[in-house]
Enzyme design. Structure first.
Site, PDB file in Angstrom:
ATOM      1  N   ALA A 102       0.787  -1.234   0.000  1.00  0.00           N
ATOM      2  CA  ALA A 102       0.000   0.000   0.000  1.00  0.00           C
ATOM      3  C   ALA A 102       0.819   1.284   0.000  1.00  0.00           C
ATOM      4  O   ALA A 102       0.337   2.324  -0.436  1.00  0.00           O
ATOM      5  CB  ALA A 102      -0.933  -0.004   1.201  1.00  0.00           C
ATOM      6  N   ALA A 103       2.036   1.238   0.545  1.00  0.00           N
ATOM      7  CA  ALA A 103       2.777   2.482   0.769  1.00  0.00           C
ATOM      8  C   ALA A 103       3.491   2.948  -0.507  1.00  0.00           C
ATOM      9  O   ALA A 103       3.952   2.109  -1.286  1.00  0.00           O
ATOM     10  CB  ALA A 103       3.809   2.265   1.871  1.00  0.00           C
ATOM     11  N   PRO A 104       3.574   4.257  -0.755  1.00  0.00           N
ATOM     12  CA  PRO A 104       3.195   5.355   0.142  1.00  0.00           C
ATOM     13  C   PRO A 104       1.736   5.781   0.079  1.00  0.00           C
ATOM     14  O   PRO A 104       1.362   6.714   0.781  1.00  0.00           O
ATOM     15  CB  PRO A 104       4.096   6.498  -0.311  1.00  0.00           C
ATOM     16  N   GLY A 105       0.897   5.165  -0.742  1.00  0.00           N
ATOM     17  CA  GLY A 105      -0.534   5.385  -0.539  1.00  0.00           C
ATOM     18  C   GLY A 105      -1.315   6.057  -1.643  1.00  0.00           C
ATOM     19  O   GLY A 105      -2.480   6.390  -1.441  1.00  0.00           O
ATOM     20  N   LYS A 107      -2.532   4.721  -4.384  1.00  0.00           N
ATOM     21  CA  LYS A 107      -3.685   3.894  -4.775  1.00  0.00           C
ATOM     22  C   LYS A 107      -4.594   3.647  -3.578  1.00  0.00           C
ATOM     23  O   LYS A 107      -5.812   3.576  -3.718  1.00  0.00           O
ATOM     24  CB  LYS A 107      -3.203   2.593  -5.410  1.00  0.00           C
ATOM     25  N   ARG A 130       7.814   3.391   5.193  1.00  0.00           N
ATOM     26  CA  ARG A 130       6.841   3.727   4.137  1.00  0.00           C
ATOM     27  C   ARG A 130       5.418   3.698   4.686  1.00  0.00           C
ATOM     28  O   ARG A 130       4.565   4.470   4.250  1.00  0.00           O
ATOM     29  CB  ARG A 130       7.006   2.785   2.938  1.00  0.00           C
ATOM     30  N   ASP A 170      -0.166  -4.251  -5.867  1.00  0.00           N
ATOM     31  CA  ASP A 170       0.624  -3.309  -6.678  1.00  0.00           C
ATOM     32  C   ASP A 170       2.076  -3.646  -6.363  1.00  0.00           C
ATOM     33  O   ASP A 170       2.691  -3.053  -5.487  1.00  0.00           O
ATOM     34  CB  ASP A 170       0.253  -1.874  -6.282  1.00  0.00           C
ATOM     35  N   CYS A 213       4.676  -1.018 -12.383  1.00  0.00           N
ATOM     36  CA  CYS A 213       5.047   0.141 -13.209  1.00  0.00           C
ATOM     37  C   CYS A 213       6.329  -0.162 -13.965  1.00  0.00           C
ATOM     38  O   CYS A 213       7.230   0.659 -14.040  1.00  0.00           O
ATOM     39  CB  CYS A 213       5.184   1.401 -12.356  1.00  0.00           C
TER      40      CYS A 213
HETATM   41  C1  LIG Z   1       5.114  -0.322  -6.082  1.00  0.00           C
HETATM   42  S1  LIG Z   1       5.273  -0.005  -4.394  1.00  0.00           S
HETATM   43  C2  LIG Z   1       3.609   0.302  -3.895  1.00  0.00           C
HETATM   44  C3  LIG Z   1       3.102   1.669  -4.248  1.00  0.00           C
HETATM   45  C4  LIG Z   1       1.753   1.961  -3.650  1.00  0.00           C
HETATM   46  N1  LIG Z   1       0.766   0.947  -4.021  1.00  0.00           N
HETATM   47  C5  LIG Z   1       1.229   3.331  -4.051  1.00  0.00           C
HETATM   48  O1  LIG Z   1       0.408   3.424  -4.981  1.00  0.00           O
HETATM   49  O2  LIG Z   1       1.617   4.339  -3.442  1.00  0.00           O
HETATM   50  C6  LIG Z   1       5.578  -1.598  -3.740  1.00  0.00           C
HETATM   51  C7  LIG Z   1       5.516  -1.683  -2.237  1.00  0.00           C
HETATM   52  O3  LIG Z   1       5.545  -3.072  -1.894  1.00  0.00           O
HETATM   53  C8  LIG Z   1       6.120  -3.200  -0.617  1.00  0.00           C
HETATM   54  N2  LIG Z   1       6.456  -4.640  -0.458  1.00  0.00           N
HETATM   55  C9  LIG Z   1       7.473  -5.344  -0.986  1.00  0.00           C
HETATM   56  N3  LIG Z   1       7.375  -6.643  -0.645  1.00  0.00           N
HETATM   57  C10 LIG Z   1       6.254  -6.779   0.099  1.00  0.00           C
HETATM   58  C11 LIG Z   1       5.598  -7.858   0.741  1.00  0.00           C
HETATM   59  N4  LIG Z   1       6.090  -9.094   0.688  1.00  0.00           N
HETATM   60  N5  LIG Z   1       4.464  -7.622   1.432  1.00  0.00           N
HETATM   61  C12 LIG Z   1       3.956  -6.357   1.503  1.00  0.00           C
HETATM   62  N6  LIG Z   1       4.547  -5.290   0.918  1.00  0.00           N
HETATM   63  C13 LIG Z   1       5.671  -5.500   0.215  1.00  0.00           C
HETATM   64  C14 LIG Z   1       7.266  -2.220  -0.638  1.00  0.00           C
HETATM   65  O4  LIG Z   1       7.637  -1.826   0.660  1.00  0.00           O
HETATM   66  C15 LIG Z   1       6.658  -1.056  -1.463  1.00  0.00           C
HETATM   67  O5  LIG Z   1       6.159  -0.066  -0.604  1.00  0.00           O
END
Ligand SMILES: C[S@@+](CC[C@H](N)C(=O)[O-])C[C@H]1O[C@@H](n2cnc3c(N)ncnc32)[C@H](O)[C@@H]1O
Length: 413
Positions: A102-105, A107, A130, A170, A213
């Site tokens: 979800a981070a940084p948020g 979506k 994050r 995502d 992305c």
């Molecule tokens: C593409 S970014 C997400 C961007 C976010 N959806 C947004 O729109 O702002 C991918 C995220 O996946 C997290 N991540 C990586 N592996 C993960 C896991 N196994 N479980 C949960 N989060 C994970 C990372 O910390 C990162 O914040």
């Protein structure tokens, strides 16, 4: 020597050379507008994003942080391609949605606005720093249905399988930087594993959106194909979106390209779980309601509760969600006895929901934000612009109450 995997992909595209050139960026800049916080002002030409009614492209040389609209939550900077997954997920009020990464948020807040004050958005992310940014982004957009949890996906699945109407993955991805085929393959394995471990959260009949992305087929179409091969109860729910391309394997997924849409490269696919059963949404203890909110929002469906001196407001489902959380709903403020001045973001959230407020001209709004005293505005009153951009609360010193780290001066309006 490492060979950039994008070169191999370019060979499959009719406009491969243009793709390689456009991958270096910059990409078209865009914002997402808030449905209840007025219209952007002072930006010059804003071009509609064809696939999201709330999306707007803006000129490359504008920085959203320079605008009052950013500080009132009227706009949120978000690449136009990144607005696609929430459009595909199409969350409805009352539903339970899990945002796995979800981070940084960006979506999460888009989904939270679709759910409104009725429903539950469980936000997970592996990164604690994050998640802290995510909590602030949710507060700034006035999201009341979110529960931000440090729980990992495996633990969530073990305790709450079938709990979600919809899930967004995502996924972490190779992004836009040069990558070798080996790096892309490693990332692809990680993405298939994440998708597979998230899928049991979805109820039979529910949906799962997978997005990245990055342009690499191994992280996009191939992830979906590998997942479907191992999960016979899942299928693609084919979609097209105005102004977007379709995927490269004829799956029914969405693609966006820097050389075509002008956005960052993007892939999103909506998957459906066979069957039809209601979500087993986690329901826990609803903290005793506090009547405080009735002062500003009489008759509101939002639940309001106390923890020590802290007072929160949130959707009933977020308040009662038994999942351990780092943030839930919105912090309204800290009460002294029965007195509470809402925190800056909470004041904006109250105004957005119809709390009595005084409208000022934009020029006065920018002045108030810069710390000017504008005569005639009573202490304790809420202030907004004429078209509904929420500013906040007039504090005892006769100025707008703002967090000290906010940029105040020189904003465009
Ligand atoms: C593409 S970014 C997400 C961007 C976010 N959806 C947004 O729109 O702002 C991918 C995220 O996946 C997290 N991540 C990586 N592996 C993960 C896991 N196994 N479980 C949960 N989060 C994970 C990372 O910390 C990162 O914040």
């Amino acid at each position: 020597m490492k060979v950039d995997a994008a070169r191999g992909l370019a060979g499959r595209l009719p406009d491969g050379e243009a793709f390689l050139a456009a991958m270096a960026g910059p990409f078209a800049r865009a914002v997402r507008t808030h449905p209840r916080r007025g219209q952007p002002s002072g930006w010059g030409d804003l071009r509609a994003v064809a696939w999201n009614p709330q999306g707007r492209f803006h000129a490359d040389d504008l920085d959203p942080g320079d605008f009052l609209d950013y500080h009132t939550g009227t706009v949120h900077p978000q690449d136009a391609a990144s607005q696609v997954p929430a459009v595909l997920l199409a969350a409805q009020p009352g539903e339970t949605i899990v945002d796995v990464c979800a981070a940084p948020g960006s979506k999460s807040t888009q989904i939270g606005l679709d759910l409104g004050d009725d429903g539950l958005l469980i936000c997970c992310d592996a990164s604690a720093p994050r998640r802290r940014v995510l909590a602030e982004v949710c507060a700034r957009q006035g999201i009341t249905c979110a529960v931000i949890t440090p729980m990992g996906i495996e633990a969530l699945v073990e305790r709450h399988p079938g709990s979600a109407d919809g899930v967004l993955v995502d996924a972490p991805c190779s992004g836009h930087e040069p990558r070798s085929d080996k790096q892309v393959a490693r990332m692809s394995d990680r993405q298939v594993a994440l998708l597979a471990s998230s899928a049991p959260l979805v109820r039979p009949g529910g949906r799962l959106v997978y997005s990245t992305c990055t342009p690499h087929v191994a992280e996009n179409e191939e992830v979906i194909e590998r997942f479907l091969a191992a999960h016979p109860r899942w299928s693609v729910d084919p979609r097209t979106l105005s102004g977007c391309d379709t995927d490269l394997a004829g799956l029914g997924a969405i693609r966006l390209w820097p050389q075509r849409q002008g956005t960052e490269p993007f892939f999103a696919c909506r998957l459906l779980h066979a069957g039809d059963e209601p979500a087993v949404t986690p329901v826990g203890y609803l903290p005793p309601g506090d009547g405080l909110l009735g002062r500003w929002l009489p008759g509101s469906e939002l639940h309001c509760w106390r923890r020590g001196t802290a007072v929160f407001m949130g959707s009933a489902a977020a308040a009662a969600c038994p999942i351990p959380s780092e943030a839930r709903g919105t912090l309204l403020g800290h009460a002294r006895g029965d007195h509470l001045d809402p925190e800056a973001w909470a004041a904006q959230a109250l105004i957005e929901r119809g709390a009595t407020s005084i409208a000022v001209e934009r020029v006065d709004a920018a002045g108030l934000w810069a710390g000017d005293a504008v005569p005639g505005l009573p202490i304790g009153s809420f202030i907004r612009t004429g078209d509904g951009a929420p500013l906040g609360l007039m504090a005892r010193d006769g100025r707008l109450a703002l967090p000290s780290r906010m940029r105040r001066a020189g904003l465009r309006y």
